[in-house]
Scaffold this motif. Structure first.
Motif: not given
Lengths: 223, 249
Positions: A25-27, A32-37, A97-102
């Protein structure tokens, strides 16, 4: 050989797995928060007038969409430190990784939603004297955002499941916890089933929360 | 051509090309303060494009458009400011669907003029009263009829206290029985002395309210004059043909 199914194994694995859920959940939330921005900035850059922001956004999106996430993760965790001499802690690497990918996929969602808003809305905003920025902020974005929610929900669910790929860099998220339990008790059926149910509960919750949020937004439109 | 000491709108040798298609081939038009000018013409004649140039909703190929002394296409001009002086009413209304009626009207004053909300609300309600929709202030655009939407759109334009109002076929998207209520509001504005440029197919309205009627065809002004003369004794053969077709439609 018939399976000797033991429900008790499932219950026993829950406390250990919850630690993994916590990290998943944390990751997911952090990524996603960073990915959204990142996605919003990139998506808006794609609708910009200037050629440079559009080109940069295109390169980013294509590079990410065109390569497997698992390769991105390993490149970031094993490859980048060799170049920079700086090791990235696994969880941080996972979030990045999740941020950049999403972000790359969210960029397309943002661009699509913004471009789907009738140009008459922008013209009406500009004709009362709003600047380009104000028109985006007060007129186009609120309408586009509402249209983004279903595809964003999709992306959130995908990203949550994608965190399981972080096993390759040893992040102790849910899938990794499952692996570790099985390494001790060899109960692959019960443990993977439990892991699957836990993912399902999380993804269904995301879908649920977003549907409620969407209904709330729609109500504000007087619909 | 009309002349006055300080024209509200001055268009000089306006050309506009979309790719190979030259939509405007040299438009010259002067509109005086308080004047109501109606532009008619067949579809594709360039009349809407010409109107949209007065608010710089189109980029132009060459020429000059001056609104209240501001050269619209001069890069030094603060286009956001000039746009507040020329309000635009669209065929498709273009109300903001995510805002209630009052917020549609007050968005400009609050964000552009920095009017305090309470004062903007007072102004907004007064304008809604004026267009007969004070009771719809908290409704959303989707809950209104087409005629009501267009009246809100007019109130929204008026909220910026513009010196000119531009109307781009304001009744063309309306059911026939709703046209009257919009024309009513426009008639009242004309009587108050608002400077208006109106692209429309409502010939009866043009005849009654216009100070001057202009016929645009093939990207040029083919004929202009006071409505009696214009409709009573049209000289241009294309205009005669156009009026004939419209009357028998």
């Amino acid at each position: 050989m018939a399976l000797d199914f033991k429900a008790s194994v499932m219950w026993e694995s829950v406390p250990l797995l919850l630690g993994g859920v916590h990290l998943t959940i944390i990751i997911t939330l952090g990524g996603l928060a960073i990915g959204f921005l990142l996605g919003t900035a990139t998506g808006l850059a794609k609708t910009a007038r200037g050629k440079l922001p559009r080109a940069l956004a295109d390169i980013y999106v294509e590079a990410i969409r065109g390569t497997p996430l698992i390769v991105q993760v390993m490149f970031l965790y094993f490859g980048v430190p060799l170049a920079t001499g700086m090791r990235i802690p696994p969880v941080t690497a996972g979030i990045i990784a999740i941020a950049v990918n999403s972000g790359a996929y969210i960029a397309e969602i943002v661009r699509g939603a913004v471009e789907s808003i009738d140009v008459g809305q922008t013209e009406a905003g500009r004709s009362i004297g709003l600047t380009r920025m104000q028109t985006m902020l007060h007129v186009v974005w609120p309408q586009a955002f509402r249209r983004m929610i279903p595809p964003l929900g999709n992306q959130f669910i995908i990203s949550l499941k994608d965190t399981s790929l972080l096993v390759v860099i040893g992040v102790g998220e849910l899938t990794r916890q499952g692996q570790e339990i099985i390494a001790v008790n060899f109960r692959a059926f019960e443990v993977w089933l439990t892991v699957a149910v836990m993912y399902l509960v999380m993804t269904l919750s995301i879908a649920r929360v977003l549907r409620i949020y969407e209904r709330k937004l729609n109500a504000r439109f007087g619909r | 051509m009309k002349t006055c000491e300080t024209p509200m709108i001055e268009i000089r040798n306006l050309h506009k090309r979309f790719g190979q298609n030259e939509v405007l081939r040299g438009i010259d038009l002067t509109v005086c303060p308080g004047e109501v000018v109606v532009i008619i013409g067949p579809s594709g004649s360039g009349k809407s494009t010409a109107l949209r140039c007065i608010n710089r909703l189109e980029e132009i190929t060459s020429g000059k458009v001056i609104v209240d002394g501001h050269d619209l296409y001069d890069p030094a001009t603060d286009i956001n400011y000039v746009r507040t002086e020329a309000g635009m009413v669209f065929q498709q209304f273009n109300l903001f669907p995510h805002m209630c009626v009052l917020d549609n009207v007050t968005l400009g004053p609050i964000r552009v003029r920095r009017t305090p909300r309470a004062e903007a609300d007072r102004l907004g309600l007064a304008l809604l009263e004026k267009v007969g929709l004070a009771d719809k202030a908290t409704a959303y655009p989707d809950q209104l009829s087409g005629g009501q939407k267009q009246r809100v759109a007019i109130a929204r334009s008026l909220a910026m206290q513009p010196k000119v109002l531009l109307f781009d076929e304001p009744t063309s998207a309306l059911d026939p029985e709703l046209v009257g209520e919009v024309l009513e509001v426009m008639r009242a504005l004309a009587l108050e002395g608002m400077t208006m440029v109106i692209v429309t197919h409502e010939m009866g309205f043009a005849r009654e309210v216009a100070d001057r009627v202009i016929f645009i065809d093939q990207g040029r002004i083919q004929e202009e004059g006071p409505p009696d003369e214009f409709f009573g004794a049209p000289k241009n053969p294309r205009l005669r043909e156009f009026l004939g077709r419209v009357r028998h439609a």
